[in-house]
Motif scaffolding. Structure first.
Motif, PDB file in Angstrom:
ATOM      1  N   VAL A   7      45.826  69.381  84.833  1.00  0.00           N
ATOM      2  CA  VAL A   7      46.493  68.323  84.071  1.00  0.00           C
ATOM      3  C   VAL A   7      45.932  66.963  84.480  1.00  0.00           C
ATOM      4  CG1 VAL A   7      48.680  67.135  83.682  1.00  0.00           C
ATOM      5  CG2 VAL A   7      48.601  69.637  83.668  1.00  0.00           C
ATOM      6  N   ILE A   8      45.752  66.760  85.776  1.00  0.00           N
ATOM      7  CA  ILE A   8      45.201  65.488  86.265  1.00  0.00           C
ATOM      8  C   ILE A   8      43.766  65.317  85.775  1.00  0.00           C
ATOM      9  CG2 ILE A   8      44.540  64.188  88.326  1.00  0.00           C
ATOM     10  CD1 ILE A   8      46.929  65.470  89.743  1.00  0.00           C
ATOM     11  N   TRP A   9      43.011  66.416  85.700  1.00  0.00           N
ATOM     12  CA  TRP A   9      41.650  66.325  85.154  1.00  0.00           C
ATOM     13  C   TRP A   9      41.685  65.820  83.712  1.00  0.00           C
ATOM     14  CZ3 TRP A   9      38.241  71.056  83.485  1.00  0.00           C
ATOM     15  CH2 TRP A   9      36.965  70.591  83.119  1.00  0.00           C
ATOM     16  N   MET A  10      42.577  66.355  82.902  1.00  0.00           N
ATOM     17  CA  MET A  10      42.685  65.888  81.522  1.00  0.00           C
ATOM     18  C   MET A  10      43.078  64.409  81.469  1.00  0.00           C
ATOM     19  SD  MET A  10      41.739  68.427  79.662  1.00  0.00           S
ATOM     20  CE  MET A  10      40.712  69.049  81.029  1.00  0.00           C
ATOM     21  N   GLU A  11      43.967  63.992  82.358  1.00  0.00           N
ATOM     22  CA  GLU A  11      44.362  62.580  82.410  1.00  0.00           C
ATOM     23  C   GLU A  11      43.177  61.704  82.809  1.00  0.00           C
ATOM     24  OE1 GLU A  11      49.045  63.390  83.686  1.00  0.00           O
ATOM     25  OE2 GLU A  11      47.582  62.754  85.197  1.00  0.00           O
ATOM     26  N   GLU A  12      42.386  62.193  83.753  1.00  0.00           N
ATOM     27  CA  GLU A  12      41.206  61.437  84.201  1.00  0.00           C
ATOM     28  C   GLU A  12      40.179  61.340  83.070  1.00  0.00           C
ATOM     29  OE1 GLU A  12      39.103  59.303  87.218  1.00  0.00           O
ATOM     30  OE2 GLU A  12      41.152  60.100  87.228  1.00  0.00           O
ATOM     31  N   ILE A  13      39.997  62.417  82.318  1.00  0.00           N
ATOM     32  CA  ILE A  13      39.090  62.371  81.165  1.00  0.00           C
ATOM     33  C   ILE A  13      39.577  61.351  80.150  1.00  0.00           C
ATOM     34  CG2 ILE A  13      38.206  63.646  79.171  1.00  0.00           C
ATOM     35  CD1 ILE A  13      38.339  66.186  80.890  1.00  0.00           C
ATOM     36  N   THR A  14      40.878  61.363  79.877  1.00  0.00           N
ATOM     37  CA  THR A  14      41.453  60.425  78.903  1.00  0.00           C
ATOM     38  C   THR A  14      41.150  58.986  79.303  1.00  0.00           C
ATOM     39  OG1 THR A  14      43.224  61.995  78.396  1.00  0.00           O
ATOM     40  CG2 THR A  14      43.584  59.700  77.771  1.00  0.00           C
ATOM     41  N   ALA A  15      41.318  58.686  80.589  1.00  0.00           N
ATOM     42  CA  ALA A  15      41.048  57.325  81.069  1.00  0.00           C
ATOM     43  C   ALA A  15      39.558  57.002  81.011  1.00  0.00           C
ATOM     44  CB  ALA A  15      41.568  57.178  82.496  1.00  0.00           C
ATOM     45  N   ALA A  16      38.715  57.966  81.369  1.00  0.00           N
ATOM     46  CA  ALA A  16      37.269  57.729  81.367  1.00  0.00           C
ATOM     47  C   ALA A  16      36.744  57.522  79.951  1.00  0.00           C
ATOM     48  CB  ALA A  16      36.553  58.904  82.029  1.00  0.00           C
ATOM     49  N   VAL A  17      37.252  58.315  79.019  1.00  0.00           N
ATOM     50  CA  VAL A  17      36.830  58.161  77.625  1.00  0.00           C
ATOM     51  C   VAL A  17      37.316  56.838  77.059  1.00  0.00           C
ATOM     52  CG1 VAL A  17      37.159  59.066  75.291  1.00  0.00           C
ATOM     53  CG2 VAL A  17      36.598  60.627  77.160  1.00  0.00           C
ATOM     54  N   ARG A  18      38.525  56.453  77.409  1.00  0.00           N
ATOM     55  CA  ARG A  18      39.037  55.155  76.941  1.00  0.00           C
ATOM     56  C   ARG A  18      38.160  54.016  77.464  1.00  0.00           C
ATOM     57  NH1 ARG A  18      44.001  53.538  75.275  1.00  0.00           N
ATOM     58  NH2 ARG A  18      43.755  55.384  73.962  1.00  0.00           N
ATOM     59  N   ALA A  19      37.797  54.091  78.747  1.00  0.00           N
ATOM     60  CA  ALA A  19      36.954  53.044  79.335  1.00  0.00           C
ATOM     61  C   ALA A  19      35.542  53.062  78.748  1.00  0.00           C
ATOM     62  CB  ALA A  19      36.886  53.214  80.854  1.00  0.00           C
ATOM     63  N   GLY A  20      35.041  54.249  78.403  1.00  0.00           N
ATOM     64  CA  GLY A  20      33.676  54.359  77.889  1.00  0.00           C
ATOM     65  C   GLY A  20      33.575  54.391  76.386  1.00  0.00           C
ATOM     66  N   ARG A  21      34.693  54.149  75.700  1.00  0.00           N
ATOM     67  CA  ARG A  21      34.727  54.267  74.241  1.00  0.00           C
ATOM     68  C   ARG A  21      33.660  53.412  73.554  1.00  0.00           C
ATOM     69  NH1 ARG A  21      39.888  53.477  70.148  1.00  0.00           N
ATOM     70  NH2 ARG A  21      38.713  52.654  68.393  1.00  0.00           N
ATOM     71  N   ASP A  22      33.564  52.154  73.907  1.00  0.00           N
ATOM     72  CA  ASP A  22      32.613  51.267  73.228  1.00  0.00           C
ATOM     73  C   ASP A  22      31.174  51.678  73.516  1.00  0.00           C
ATOM     74  OD1 ASP A  22      34.750  49.889  72.202  1.00  0.00           O
ATOM     75  OD2 ASP A  22      34.600  48.219  73.620  1.00  0.00           O
ATOM     76  N   HIS A  23      30.919  52.116  74.746  1.00  0.00           N
ATOM     77  CA  HIS A  23      29.565  52.551  75.093  1.00  0.00           C
ATOM     78  C   HIS A  23      29.181  53.779  74.282  1.00  0.00           C
ATOM     79  CE1 HIS A  23      26.014  53.547  77.374  1.00  0.00           C
ATOM     80  NE2 HIS A  23      26.528  54.714  77.731  1.00  0.00           N
ATOM     81  N   LEU A  24      30.087  54.738  74.180  1.00  0.00           N
ATOM     82  CA  LEU A  24      29.811  55.944  73.390  1.00  0.00           C
ATOM     83  C   LEU A  24      29.599  55.595  71.917  1.00  0.00           C
ATOM     84  CD1 LEU A  24      32.401  58.423  74.942  1.00  0.00           C
ATOM     85  CD2 LEU A  24      29.929  58.359  75.361  1.00  0.00           C
ATOM     86  N   THR A  25      30.347  54.635  71.435  1.00  0.00           N
ATOM     87  CA  THR A  25      30.198  54.211  70.045  1.00  0.00           C
ATOM     88  C   THR A  25      28.839  53.572  69.807  1.00  0.00           C
ATOM     89  OG1 THR A  25      32.573  53.940  69.695  1.00  0.00           O
ATOM     90  CG2 THR A  25      31.116  52.665  68.269  1.00  0.00           C
ATOM     91  N   ARG A  26      28.389  52.760  70.759  1.00  0.00           N
ATOM     92  CA  ARG A  26      27.067  52.138  70.618  1.00  0.00           C
ATOM     93  C   ARG A  26      25.966  53.196  70.616  1.00  0.00           C
ATOM     94  NH1 ARG A  26      29.433  48.190  73.999  1.00  0.00           N
ATOM     95  NH2 ARG A  26      28.567  49.172  75.865  1.00  0.00           N
ATOM     96  N   LEU A  27      26.095  54.200  71.483  1.00  0.00           N
ATOM     97  CA  LEU A  27      25.106  55.271  71.497  1.00  0.00           C
ATOM     98  C   LEU A  27      25.097  56.000  70.153  1.00  0.00           C
ATOM     99  CD1 LEU A  27      25.629  56.881  75.032  1.00  0.00           C
ATOM    100  CD2 LEU A  27      23.825  55.295  74.329  1.00  0.00           C
TER     101      LEU A  27
END
Length: 217
Positions: A7-27
């Motif tokens: 569960v904590i892994w999923m929470e960590e992914i959620t936070a990492a994706v939120r932080a990296g959202r703009d970078h992933l969008t630019r790619l």
């Protein structure tokens, strides 16, 4: 590793994706539809909500629920692909209440196999497989060689990061990026980049929960 770990892994992914959202969008803007970051952000936010509403009893249950949610909530190819990977990982773990690093390494390999079956991609095609397959191999190799779980997770995360960066010079052979032909070279694959975030989140959770980290001043 118990249910709470996953569960904590999923929470960590959620936070990492939120932080990296703009970078992933630019790619993705360079070689795709410019929606990869937004899609994954929405998908993992839905995963967090689903886990809070219906907490599973097992690690495998966490991954199956995450995968099913991503398939329902994320558009394009990434939802079915990531959803299939997590569902296959969950099925591989079965009903065990606690799983070992070796169990998770085998589950990662099952996830890679699921993506390959669904999308037909192999390493070198400039997809998420280029990050996830090396991560699964590195983890299995480290665990099989007697390495402790934290070392195995670090090896997996490093392999995923290296695999993602290695997509930059490749010409895409799968997905929307393949329509660009040679023009897809010179850009990091967004799916490989998000895969590196996901495996990196696993490393972060494992490091925080390891006995070694708890003993540090």
């Amino acid at each position: 590793m118990d249910t709470r770990f996953f569960v904590i892994w999923m929470e960590e992914i959620t936070a990492a994706v939120r932080a990296g959202r703009d970078h992933l969008t630019r790619l993705d803007a360079a070689i795709g539809d410019a929606d990869h970051g937004a899609n994954l952000d929405r998908g993992f936010a839905a995963v967090a909500e689903a886990l809070a509403a219906r907490p599973p009893d097992t690690p495998g249950g966490v991954l199956v629920l995450a995968g099913s949610t991503l398939i329902r909530k994320v558009g394009g190819a990434s939802g079915p692909l990531y959803g299939t990977a997590f569902r296959e990982m969950g099925k591989a773990l079965g009903d065990a209440a606690d799983v070992s690093a070796a169990d998770l390494a085998s589950a990662l390999e099952a996830g890679v196999a699921g993506i390959r079956r669904l999308g037909g991609a192999e390493e070198g095609d400039k997809t998420m497989v280029d990050a996830l397959a090396p991560a699964a191999r590195a983890m299995a190799r480290t665990v099989g060689g007697g390495g402790d779980p934290e070392v195995a997770f670090t090896a997996a995360a490093s392999a995923a990061e290296e695999g993602a960066k290695a997509t930059i010079p490749l010409v895409a052979r799968k997905g929307r990026a393949s329509y660009l032909g040679a023009r897809s070279a010179g850009h990091e694959d967004p799916g490989a980049a998000s895969t590196a975030l996901i495996v990196g989140a696993l490393r972060a959770v494992a490091a925080r929960r390891s006995p070694r980290s708890e003993s540090r001043p």
